[in-house]
Design a protein around this motif. Structure first.
Motif, PDB file in Angstrom:
ATOM      1  N   MET A 119      64.293  58.624   4.864  1.00  0.00           N
ATOM      2  CA  MET A 119      63.906  59.107   3.293  1.00  0.00           C
ATOM      3  C   MET A 119      62.391  58.784   3.350  1.00  0.00           C
ATOM      4  O   MET A 119      61.714  59.465   2.607  1.00  0.00           O
ATOM      5  CB  MET A 119      64.594  58.594   2.451  1.00  0.00           C
ATOM      6  CG  MET A 119      66.007  59.083   2.345  1.00  0.00           C
ATOM      7  SD  MET A 119      66.072  60.727   2.124  1.00  0.00           S
ATOM      8  CE  MET A 119      65.836  61.224   0.316  1.00  0.00           C
ATOM      9  N   MET A 120      61.923  57.517   3.799  1.00  0.00           N
ATOM     10  CA  MET A 120      60.608  57.357   3.848  1.00  0.00           C
ATOM     11  C   MET A 120      59.657  57.950   4.809  1.00  0.00           C
ATOM     12  O   MET A 120      58.656  57.624   5.041  1.00  0.00           O
ATOM     13  CB  MET A 120      60.328  55.825   3.705  1.00  0.00           C
ATOM     14  CG  MET A 120      60.791  55.111   2.481  1.00  0.00           C
ATOM     15  SD  MET A 120      59.979  55.969   0.848  1.00  0.00           S
ATOM     16  CE  MET A 120      58.626  54.614   0.642  1.00  0.00           C
ATOM     17  N   PRO A 165      55.924  48.905 -12.594  1.00  0.00           N
ATOM     18  CA  PRO A 165      57.314  48.944 -12.199  1.00  0.00           C
ATOM     19  C   PRO A 165      58.208  48.130 -13.466  1.00  0.00           C
ATOM     20  O   PRO A 165      57.856  46.993 -13.496  1.00  0.00           O
ATOM     21  CB  PRO A 165      57.488  48.770 -10.971  1.00  0.00           C
ATOM     22  CG  PRO A 165      56.086  47.961 -10.524  1.00  0.00           C
ATOM     23  CD  PRO A 165      55.171  48.347 -11.393  1.00  0.00           C
ATOM     24  N   ALA A 166      59.139  48.620 -13.712  1.00  0.00           N
ATOM     25  CA  ALA A 166      60.444  47.935 -14.420  1.00  0.00           C
ATOM     26  C   ALA A 166      60.614  46.607 -13.729  1.00  0.00           C
ATOM     27  O   ALA A 166      60.878  46.750 -12.491  1.00  0.00           O
ATOM     28  CB  ALA A 166      61.453  48.682 -15.009  1.00  0.00           C
ATOM     29  N   PRO A 167      61.141  45.419 -14.211  1.00  0.00           N
ATOM     30  CA  PRO A 167      61.103  44.254 -13.429  1.00  0.00           C
ATOM     31  C   PRO A 167      62.189  44.586 -12.117  1.00  0.00           C
ATOM     32  O   PRO A 167      61.755  43.816 -11.197  1.00  0.00           O
ATOM     33  CB  PRO A 167      61.966  43.373 -14.365  1.00  0.00           C
ATOM     34  CG  PRO A 167      61.469  43.853 -15.606  1.00  0.00           C
ATOM     35  CD  PRO A 167      61.118  45.263 -15.701  1.00  0.00           C
ATOM     36  N   GLU A 168      63.351  45.190 -12.179  1.00  0.00           N
ATOM     37  CA  GLU A 168      63.698  45.402 -11.041  1.00  0.00           C
ATOM     38  C   GLU A 168      64.017  46.663 -10.336  1.00  0.00           C
ATOM     39  O   GLU A 168      64.875  46.911  -9.837  1.00  0.00           O
ATOM     40  CB  GLU A 168      65.370  44.563 -11.545  1.00  0.00           C
ATOM     41  CG  GLU A 168      65.364  43.165 -11.527  1.00  0.00           C
ATOM     42  CD  GLU A 168      66.770  42.530 -11.511  1.00  0.00           C
ATOM     43  OE1 GLU A 168      67.729  43.342 -11.327  1.00  0.00           O
ATOM     44  OE2 GLU A 168      66.709  41.516 -11.969  1.00  0.00           O
ATOM     45  N   ALA A 169      63.096  47.516 -10.888  1.00  0.00           N
ATOM     46  CA  ALA A 169      62.897  48.922 -10.247  1.00  0.00           C
ATOM     47  C   ALA A 169      62.804  48.663  -8.931  1.00  0.00           C
ATOM     48  O   ALA A 169      61.998  48.315  -8.451  1.00  0.00           O
ATOM     49  CB  ALA A 169      61.752  49.616 -10.964  1.00  0.00           C
ATOM     50  N   ALA A 170      63.516  49.611  -8.167  1.00  0.00           N
ATOM     51  CA  ALA A 170      63.419  49.797  -6.780  1.00  0.00           C
ATOM     52  C   ALA A 170      62.496  50.785  -6.269  1.00  0.00           C
ATOM     53  O   ALA A 170      62.709  51.858  -5.615  1.00  0.00           O
ATOM     54  CB  ALA A 170      64.834  50.419  -6.187  1.00  0.00           C
ATOM     55  N   VAL A 171      60.983  50.234  -6.520  1.00  0.00           N
ATOM     56  CA  VAL A 171      59.855  50.948  -6.018  1.00  0.00           C
ATOM     57  C   VAL A 171      58.890  49.984  -5.409  1.00  0.00           C
ATOM     58  O   VAL A 171      59.030  48.883  -5.666  1.00  0.00           O
ATOM     59  CB  VAL A 171      59.077  51.369  -7.361  1.00  0.00           C
ATOM     60  CG1 VAL A 171      60.124  52.632  -7.963  1.00  0.00           C
ATOM     61  CG2 VAL A 171      58.808  50.495  -8.212  1.00  0.00           C
ATOM     62  N   VAL A 172      58.149  50.895  -4.499  1.00  0.00           N
ATOM     63  CA  VAL A 172      57.415  49.639  -3.771  1.00  0.00           C
ATOM     64  C   VAL A 172      56.012  49.500  -4.580  1.00  0.00           C
ATOM     65  O   VAL A 172      55.455  48.491  -4.104  1.00  0.00           O
ATOM     66  CB  VAL A 172      57.164  50.419  -2.243  1.00  0.00           C
ATOM     67  CG1 VAL A 172      58.509  50.283  -1.603  1.00  0.00           C
ATOM     68  CG2 VAL A 172      56.506  51.637  -2.536  1.00  0.00           C
ATOM     69  N   TRP A 173      55.609  50.376  -5.420  1.00  0.00           N
ATOM     70  CA  TRP A 173      54.249  50.369  -5.679  1.00  0.00           C
ATOM     71  C   TRP A 173      54.088  49.067  -6.689  1.00  0.00           C
ATOM     72  O   TRP A 173      55.021  49.030  -7.353  1.00  0.00           O
ATOM     73  CB  TRP A 173      54.055  51.626  -6.580  1.00  0.00           C
ATOM     74  CG  TRP A 173      53.881  52.616  -5.608  1.00  0.00           C
ATOM     75  CD1 TRP A 173      55.043  53.754  -5.849  1.00  0.00           C
ATOM     76  CD2 TRP A 173      53.404  52.992  -4.294  1.00  0.00           C
ATOM     77  NE1 TRP A 173      54.777  54.471  -4.703  1.00  0.00           N
ATOM     78  CE2 TRP A 173      53.913  54.118  -3.883  1.00  0.00           C
ATOM     79  CE3 TRP A 173      52.473  52.143  -3.646  1.00  0.00           C
ATOM     80  CZ2 TRP A 173      53.594  54.800  -2.551  1.00  0.00           C
ATOM     81  CZ3 TRP A 173      51.992  52.727  -2.388  1.00  0.00           C
ATOM     82  CH2 TRP A 173      52.431  53.942  -2.007  1.00  0.00           C
ATOM     83  N   ASP A 194      49.315  48.521  -4.210  1.00  0.00           N
ATOM     84  CA  ASP A 194      50.508  47.569  -4.097  1.00  0.00           C
ATOM     85  C   ASP A 194      50.215  46.344  -5.037  1.00  0.00           C
ATOM     86  O   ASP A 194      49.494  46.370  -5.884  1.00  0.00           O
ATOM     87  CB  ASP A 194      50.408  47.088  -2.673  1.00  0.00           C
ATOM     88  CG  ASP A 194      49.118  46.050  -2.288  1.00  0.00           C
ATOM     89  OD1 ASP A 194      48.453  45.718  -3.268  1.00  0.00           O
ATOM     90  OD2 ASP A 194      48.677  45.999  -0.994  1.00  0.00           O
ATOM     91  N   GLU A 195      51.286  45.339  -4.907  1.00  0.00           N
ATOM     92  CA  GLU A 195      51.293  44.145  -5.893  1.00  0.00           C
ATOM     93  C   GLU A 195      49.854  43.510  -5.883  1.00  0.00           C
ATOM     94  O   GLU A 195      49.736  42.773  -7.016  1.00  0.00           O
ATOM     95  CB  GLU A 195      52.634  43.388  -5.479  1.00  0.00           C
ATOM     96  CG  GLU A 195      53.410  43.665  -6.771  1.00  0.00           C
ATOM     97  CD  GLU A 195      54.496  42.747  -6.622  1.00  0.00           C
ATOM     98  OE1 GLU A 195      55.177  42.286  -7.647  1.00  0.00           O
ATOM     99  OE2 GLU A 195      54.853  42.228  -5.397  1.00  0.00           O
TER     100      GLU A 195
END
Lengths: 260, 424
Positions: A119-120, A165-173, A194-195
């Motif tokens: 998918m990625m 991103p929401a605290p536990e959202a499964a996103v990389v950005w 990125d973070e």
């Protein structure tokens, strides 16, 4: 529920749509929440359904390629993209239905469901990923949206939205910045960080013009900053909105038969 | 009976009479027997070490899985909560529990780990942090950070090469994407708490450990696991324990809910490597003993030819050719058995005396040695087994008998008149 940025990934889907009720800038009220504004932007760029043509140019360190394709979309759930040129790739098609993506390869006459592990992976060798095509509709769910800047920039009234991103959202950005022009609700760019706050990729919009009765950005350029000199360019040559297609059109059979 | 004893007495006497020749022949056999035991016990020790590392990295000495999982490797073929409970119950039954060191539940799936810098295919293993730390050796390979802890939720323990590829550091966010139990693609945010390095590329690139709870929620398979891995106190208990377990779990096995796999079935590559290596050892020993056998043939044959007249006299006094042959056979077998026993005893003693704590062969290696994902320990601890000693004895007896056959045959062919005619 989708935003232009989400489809950042899927340059394709982005312009695949106009909205059912045309919104003009005049209708936007000051007290609207950022989320509602982004939703409006999104609805301008997406109709109930759409049909169009585009070319995609991919430039990488080692090679360059250009693809011409025809696309259909219905709502946020369905889209179909078929390569029409060059001849070697013609007939290759991608179907998105909900969270799933299938690829059809005419030379071997096989339909492949893209597994989670791919998918990625890159879509057709571009800087867009398969995941960009699927995840688009989750953006508003996954991010908290705030206005980071509002006012005049480069002679235009703009909003700069900051998506975290929401605290536990499964996103990389770690953060996405998204600029939208106030007067015509056209997106100008989206920047992905990125973070650590480092810019990873930029999606640039341009060549705003009327297509199918809508003002749309006909050009999108995705630039990955970790790979200097590389980019993917998508340019729409023709777009129609609210065309007559239904869910049955986005079937695996249609994927193989060429959609006609 | 009487005659047999006479034969033995004659054989002993003849061997003693030619003490120097007997000793020389025996020396070859002693060295051979000693070498045999040395190489067999070191070989077994090496294999035990391979198996130990292999099963700790892999799915244990015994793996309990859904029957289809071994082939499909898909989360669809998982063990239900009930099957897991049944398996755990089975492992607690008296005959089995005594050999069981550690039991770990794992929920494993293939998926994708992504960061802003890209994405890599990985194998995500949902583990019980405490049990896993006592089972796997992975937790000892920390390079940075720490292993998972019981209270962790959105934590991940990743390999050094994956961390490098995705530019992950401690605390970095990483998104895992995989197909969940319902066939939907679903994503999970985790943060890196530890980075490990085993030196084995396929593990450092691919393995991600996350807490079992997190994996269960993410993959919509709460309480289910793909494998219950069992570590035993020694690899030789595998067959017996697996059989017991199959008896205890007969009902769920018959219902197709689960299957009991030994490490040989779960990791056929490792089994094959052990077998190939064993075969190599056997061939080496075969060649050694072939040479030793030739030496024995030579000495016994020489002694037969040398004692031409003696056999002639014996036969003139009433020995049949068959008895003459038997006497030669007896001499050969007595010599080989005695020297073989001595050799094995010597081999056992020397190996035990010098290398019982392990033979360090690291000086012959450039760097870490890995074999299909298994890190090898350069210190070989020999493993002594009664079965191997008996095997060795039988083998030596076989070689001795075989080597005496031709000289014995020659002894039966002596022409008495011709033999008595000349003084040799």
């Amino acid at each position: 529920m989708t935003t232009g940025i989400g489809r950042a990934g899927c340059g394709l889907c982005l312009v695949l749509g106009a909205l059912s009720g045309l919104v003009t800038s005049g209708e936007i009220e000051a007290q609207e929440t950022p989320r509602e504004i982004i939703d409006r932007v999104d609805r301008i760029l997406r109709g109930e359904s759409s049909h169009g043509f585009a070319t995609m140019e991919v430039v990488t360190e080692h090679w360059e390629r250009s693809l011409t394709m025809e696309m259909w979309s219905l709502g946020t759930e369905y889209s179909l993209v078929r390569i029409t040129a060059p001849r070697k790739e013609a007939g290759t098609a991608t179907l998105k239905s909900g969270d799933d993506i299938w690829n059809y390869l005419p030379r071997v006459d096989r339909t492949i469901k893209i597994p989670a592990s791919l998918m990625m992976g890159s879509w057709m060798g571009s800087h867009f990923t398969n995941d960009d095509l699927v995840k688009e509709s989750r953006l508003v769910e996954d991010y908290d949206i705030e206005i980071g800047f509002e006012g005049l920039r480069e002679e235009a009234e703009i909003w700069e939205f900051v998506l975290t991103p929401a605290p536990e959202a499964a996103v990389v950005w770690g953060r996405i910045d998204f600029e939208v022009r106030k007067d015509d609700l056209m997106p100008t760019w989206a920047r992905y960080y990125d973070e650590d706050g480092e810019l990873v990729r930029t999606l640039q919009y341009g060549e705003y013009q009327e297509m199918g009765g809508r003002l749309v950005p006909a050009l999108m350029v995705m630039v990955p900053h970790d790979k200097p000199g590389e980019k993917t360019l998508v340019r729409y040559s023709d777009l129609d909105f609210d065309v007559e297609i239904d869910e049955g059109f986005f079937s695996l059979r249609a994927l193989q038969s060429g959609g006609d | 009976m009487e005659r047999g004893r006479l034969m033995l007495r004659l054989a002993f006497r003849n061997l003693r009479r030619q003490a120097r020749r007997s000793l020389l022949t025996a020396a070859a056999m002693v060295i051979g027997g000693g070498l045999l035991i040395f190489s067999v016990s070191l070989g077994d020790g090496t294999h035990e070490d391979w198996i130990e590392s292999g099963v700790r990295m892999g799915s244990g000495h015994i793996a309990i899985q859904a029957p289809e999982y071994a082939v499909s490797r898909k989360i669809e073929d998982r063990l239900s909560t009930q099957s897991v409970a049944a398996a755990r119950e089975g492992l607690r039954s008296p005959d089995i529990a005594e050999s069981v060191l550690q039991v770990v539940p794992r929920l494993t799936t293939g998926g994708l780990a992504s960061s802003p810098m890209g994405a890599r295919p990985v194998e995500v293993v949902g583990v019980d942090p405490v049990a896993e730390a006592g089972f796997s050796t992975l937790d000892e390979r920390v390079v940075e950070g720490r292993y998972l802890e019981p209270d962790d939720r959105l934590a991940a323990y990743v390999g050094a090469e994956l961390a490098e590829g995705l530019e992950l550091r401690i605390g970095s966010r990483m998104v895992l994407t995989a197909q969940d139990a319902e066939g939907e693609i679903s994503g999970q945010l985790v943060r890196v708490v530890g980075i490990f390095g085993t030196g084995i590329p396929e593990i450092d690139q691919r393995i991600v450990h996350i807490p079992l709870q997190t994996a269960g929620t993410w993959l919509r398979a709460e309480g289910a696991v793909t494998t219950v891995a069992v570590l035993l106190d020694r690899s030789r208990a595998v067959k017996r324990t697996a059989h017991h377990l199959e008896d205890v779990l007969a009902a769920p096995i018959a219902a197709g809910d689960l299957a009991v796999l030994t490490w040989q079935e779960a990791m056929p590559e490792l089994d094959a490597i052990v077998k190939v290596d064993d075969l190599g050892n056997y061939m080496f020993q075969g060649i050694t003993f072939g040479i030793i056998a030739l030496a024995i043939v030579n000495t016994i044959l020489m002694s037969v030819l040398y004692r031409h007249r003696e056999f002639g006299v014996l036969q003139a006094l009433g020995f049949t050719p068959r008895q003459t042959g038997t006497l030669v056979m007896a001499e050969g077998v007595v010599l080989t058995v005695l020297s073989g026993l001595l050799g094995i005893g010597l081999g056992l003693f020397v190996t035990w005396f010098f290398w019982r704590d392990g033979l360090d062969i690291s000086f012959t290696w450039q760097e870490d040695w890995t074999f299909s994902g298994v890190v090898l320990d350069p210190v070989i601890v020999p493993l002594f087994r009664a079965a191997r000693v008996i095997q060795g004895l039988l083998f030596i007896l076989f070689v001795g008998t075989l080597a005496s056959l031709y000289p014995a045959y020659r002894a039966t062919r002596i022409d008495v008149a011709e033999a008595m005619k000349f003084e040799r």
